[in-house]
Design an enzyme around this catalytic site. Structure first.
Site, PDB file in Angstrom:
ATOM      1  NE  ARG A 234       1.618 -61.934   8.624  1.00 53.55           N
ATOM      2  CZ  ARG A 234       2.059 -61.177   9.635  1.00 53.55           C
ATOM      3  NH1 ARG A 234       2.819 -60.131   9.418  1.00 53.55           N
ATOM      4  NH2 ARG A 234       1.746 -61.484  10.881  1.00 53.55           N
ATOM      5  CD  GLU A 263       8.373 -62.587   6.049  1.00 47.72           C
ATOM      6  OE1 GLU A 263       8.291 -62.937   7.237  1.00 47.72           O
ATOM      7  OE2 GLU A 263       7.878 -61.555   5.622  1.00 47.72           O
ATOM      8  CG  HIS A 281       8.474 -59.972   9.370  1.00 48.05           C
ATOM      9  ND1 HIS A 281       7.593 -60.899   8.872  1.00 48.05           N
ATOM     10  CD2 HIS A 281       7.765 -59.248  10.271  1.00 48.05           C
ATOM     11  CE1 HIS A 281       6.407 -60.746   9.434  1.00 48.05           C
ATOM     12  NE2 HIS A 281       6.481 -59.745  10.299  1.00 48.05           N
TER      13      HIS A 281
HETATM   14  P1  NAP Z   1      -6.298 -53.996  12.106  1.00 43.76           P
HETATM   15  O1  NAP Z   1      -6.432 -52.951  13.167  1.00 43.76           O
HETATM   16  O2  NAP Z   1      -7.239 -55.138  12.112  1.00 43.76           O
HETATM   17  O3  NAP Z   1      -6.359 -53.257  10.712  1.00 43.76           O
HETATM   18  C1  NAP Z   1      -6.454 -53.904   9.500  1.00 43.76           C
HETATM   19  C2  NAP Z   1      -7.156 -52.993   8.506  1.00 43.76           C
HETATM   20  O4  NAP Z   1      -7.180 -53.649   7.248  1.00 43.76           O
HETATM   21  C3  NAP Z   1      -8.595 -52.670   8.891  1.00 43.76           C
HETATM   22  O5  NAP Z   1      -8.794 -51.304   8.815  1.00 43.76           O
HETATM   23  C4  NAP Z   1      -9.429 -53.417   7.868  1.00 43.76           C
HETATM   24  O6  NAP Z   1     -10.608 -52.677   7.574  1.00 43.76           O
HETATM   25  C5  NAP Z   1      -8.488 -53.510   6.683  1.00 43.76           C
HETATM   26  N1  NAP Z   1      -8.766 -54.692   5.854  1.00 43.76           N
HETATM   27  C6  NAP Z   1      -8.994 -55.956   6.257  1.00 43.76           C
HETATM   28  N2  NAP Z   1      -9.248 -56.754   5.215  1.00 43.76           N
HETATM   29  C7  NAP Z   1      -9.191 -55.965   4.114  1.00 43.76           C
HETATM   30  C8  NAP Z   1      -9.393 -56.204   2.739  1.00 43.76           C
HETATM   31  N3  NAP Z   1      -9.728 -57.424   2.278  1.00 43.76           N
HETATM   32  N4  NAP Z   1      -9.250 -55.168   1.895  1.00 43.76           N
HETATM   33  C9  NAP Z   1      -8.940 -53.933   2.352  1.00 43.76           C
HETATM   34  N5  NAP Z   1      -8.752 -53.648   3.653  1.00 43.76           N
HETATM   35  C10 NAP Z   1      -8.882 -54.644   4.522  1.00 43.76           C
HETATM   36  O7  NAP Z   1      -4.847 -54.638  12.118  1.00 43.76           O
HETATM   37  P2  NAP Z   1      -3.467 -53.978  12.557  1.00 43.76           P
HETATM   38  O8  NAP Z   1      -3.235 -54.232  13.990  1.00 43.76           O
HETATM   39  O9  NAP Z   1      -3.397 -52.583  12.053  1.00 43.76           O
HETATM   40  O10 NAP Z   1      -2.434 -54.933  11.740  1.00 43.76           O
HETATM   41  C11 NAP Z   1      -2.528 -55.061  10.353  1.00 43.76           C
HETATM   42  C12 NAP Z   1      -1.618 -56.149   9.829  1.00 43.76           C
HETATM   43  O11 NAP Z   1      -0.289 -55.698   9.840  1.00 43.76           O
HETATM   44  C13 NAP Z   1      -1.570 -57.444  10.641  1.00 43.76           C
HETATM   45  O12 NAP Z   1      -2.643 -58.300  10.346  1.00 43.76           O
HETATM   46  C14 NAP Z   1      -0.231 -58.026  10.254  1.00 43.76           C
HETATM   47  O13 NAP Z   1      -0.366 -58.928   9.184  1.00 43.76           O
HETATM   48  C15 NAP Z   1       0.579 -56.821   9.804  1.00 43.76           C
HETATM   49  N6  NAP Z   1       1.711 -56.571  10.716  1.00 43.76           N
HETATM   50  C16 NAP Z   1       2.984 -56.675  10.250  1.00 43.76           C
HETATM   51  C17 NAP Z   1       4.046 -56.440  11.101  1.00 43.76           C
HETATM   52  C18 NAP Z   1       5.459 -56.520  10.656  1.00 43.76           C
HETATM   53  O14 NAP Z   1       6.311 -56.840  11.475  1.00 43.76           O
HETATM   54  N7  NAP Z   1       5.778 -56.216   9.422  1.00 43.76           N
HETATM   55  C19 NAP Z   1       3.822 -56.126  12.441  1.00 43.76           C
HETATM   56  C20 NAP Z   1       2.514 -56.014  12.873  1.00 43.76           C
HETATM   57  C21 NAP Z   1       1.464 -56.246  11.995  1.00 43.76           C
HETATM   58  P3  NAP Z   1     -11.939 -53.417   7.065  1.00 43.76           P
HETATM   59  O15 NAP Z   1     -12.239 -54.505   8.046  1.00 43.76           O
HETATM   60  O16 NAP Z   1     -12.949 -52.331   7.014  1.00 43.76           O
HETATM   61  O17 NAP Z   1     -11.619 -53.933   5.711  1.00 43.76           O
HETATM   62  C1  8YV Z   2       5.782 -60.686  14.022  1.00 40.51           C
HETATM   63  C2  8YV Z   2       4.066 -59.382  12.969  1.00 40.51           C
HETATM   64  O1  8YV Z   2       4.710 -61.414  14.463  1.00 40.51           O
HETATM   65  O2  8YV Z   2       2.591 -58.839  14.720  1.00 40.51           O
HETATM   66  C3  8YV Z   2       2.717 -59.259  13.564  1.00 40.51           C
HETATM   67  O3  8YV Z   2       1.750 -59.556  12.855  1.00 40.51           O
HETATM   68  O4  8YV Z   2       4.212 -59.606  11.805  1.00 40.51           O
HETATM   69  C4  8YV Z   2       5.294 -59.269  13.764  1.00 40.51           C
HETATM   70  O5  8YV Z   2       5.153 -58.506  14.912  1.00 40.51           O
HETATM   71  C5  8YV Z   2       6.865 -60.777  14.998  1.00 40.51           C
HETATM   72  O6  8YV Z   2       8.013 -60.764  14.232  1.00 40.51           O
HETATM   73  C6  8YV Z   2       6.829 -62.032  15.811  1.00 40.51           C
HETATM   74  O7  8YV Z   2       7.236 -63.124  15.101  1.00 40.51           O
END
Ligand code: NAP
Ligand code: 8YV
Length: 315
Positions: A234, A263, A281
């Site tokens: 993010r 964004e 994104h």
């Molecule tokens: P996840 O499985 O919950 O993994 C998040 C990781 O971050 C966990 O290992 C967690 O470990 C760590 N974390 C949480 N808070 C933290 C902190 N304060 N400091 C350091 N580490 C921390 O989530 P995920 O499914 O991999 O997704 C992660 C994030 O990617 C989403 O929340 C979303 O914002 C982003 N994302 C972006 C896109 C995009 O389109 N660009 C798409 C999908 C997701 P601990 O709990 O041990 O800290």
């Molecule tokens: C967006 C994402 O949500 O899953 C997330 O956290 O950031 C992305 O997959 C997707 O662009 C839908 O708006």
């Protein structure tokens, strides 16, 4: 009779079509102004039990209070930083996301940003198209990937997939989470130490108040002038203006960024940087993954309305 839901944004077309077909849907995003929005919410209040949300707008306590029959918020996306989870919990509202459905595509995109940023592939393409290969000669050298250390800030579902891909490119992996995991990678106790020990720092921790500007000047100083930052998490997790300055002043070597603080607005100064690769994104943006995300969003709503446990609960 179809279950009543409110849709906050049109989002992915296939998913929107299914939502409208399978539920009795009120479209909040069609309200052109605040007055029309209030009228739509008044119409929704006595009947809407589900909210189909698409990641980006806020779902706050006021919206929940405007929908007193609301039982479930089903988010299209894994990140739920725009949803007030405490307010949902207090009101007994279930929150679901699309965890897992997008791991591969987001990890692919993160790896693509690593490759493109270090090897300057987009910049090299622009150079060629501008005729500079012929007039100025060879494009400047890039940085190699193999043997470099990739620091993963947030080794969760997606982070682990990024690690798997990076290992195939002969990178060494380290990570920082709040909690150490049982994985064969070195653990660093904080983001600064991870940055210090990394050539490339990939940010894939959730957004929200706890990670707000977690990647700040201290972290970028630790990454140093030969270090690269990749953000697919993010925009809020990185201090964007500090990052911009560090890129302009070459205090870090480069950045690959899929997400931004406000964004779809991106500070235009980013557009002129020769050491940044920027994408709007798109990390989960493939036909297959968006369809799978929509299917999971709808599955969670259907399971809840059938009185069954949802597949991917957050709260
Ligand atoms: P996840 O499985 O919950 O993994 C998040 C990781 O971050 C966990 O290992 C967690 O470990 C760590 N974390 C949480 N808070 C933290 C902190 N304060 N400091 C350091 N580490 C921390 O989530 P995920 O499914 O991999 O997704 C992660 C994030 O990617 C989403 O929340 C979303 O914002 C982003 N994302 C972006 C896109 C995009 O389109 N660009 C798409 C999908 C997701 P601990 O709990 O041990 O800290
Ligand atoms: C967006 C994402 O949500 O899953 C997330 O956290 O950031 C992305 O997959 C997707 O662009 C839908 O708006």
């Amino acid at each position: 009779m179809k279950n009543e839901i409110l849709i906050t944004a049109k989002g992915h077309a296939g998913t929107f079509n299914r939502l409208v077909e399978e539920f009795s849907a009120i479209k909040l995003f069609e309200a052109p102004d605040v007055t029309a929005r209030a009228t739509t919410l008044k119409e929704a209040a006595p009947k809407v039990r589900g909210l189909a949300h698409t990641g980006h707008g806020k779902v706050d306590a006021a919206l929940m209070d405007a929908l007193p029959k609301l039982e479930i918020i089903s988010n299209f996306g894994v990140g739920v930083d725009q949803i007030d989870l405490d307010a949902a919990k207090k009101r007994g509202i279930v929150v679901t996301n699309t965890a897992g459905a997008l791991n591969n595509c987001v990890a692919d995109c993160a790896m693509a940003l690593v490759l493109n940023t270090l090897r300057q592939i987009p910049q090299a393409g622009v150079y060629l198209r501008a005729g500079l290969w012929q007039s100025k000669g060879n494009f400047p050298l890039g940085t190699s990937i193999g043997g470099k250390t990739l620091g993963i800030l947030g080794l969760g579902r997606i982070g682990e997939e990024i690690a798997r891909r990076a290992q195939a490119f002969s990178m060494n992996i380290r990570y920082h989470n709040r909690h150490k995991k049982d994985v064969p990678f070195a653990y660093d106790p904080d983001a600064v130490t991870l940055a210090k020990n990394s050539d490339v720092l990939v940010v894939i921790a959730p957004g929200g108040p706890e990670t707000d500007k977690l990647v700040n000047a201290h972290v970028l100083d630790a990454l140093g002038p030969k270090g690269y930052l990749i953000n697919v998490a993010r925009g809020s997790v990185v201090d964007e203006l500090v990052l911009l300055r560090y890129l302009q002043e070459k205090k870090i070597a480069g950045a690959g960024l899929d997400v931004f603080e406000h964004e779809p607005k991106v500070p235009p100064e980013f557009f002129t940087l020769d050491n940044a690769v920027l994408t709007p994104h798109v990390a989960s943006g493939t036909h297959e993954t968006r369809t799978a995300m929509g299917a999971l969003q709808i599955e969670n709503l259907q399971l809840h309305f059938a009185g069954k446990p949802v597949t991917t609960p957050v709260v």
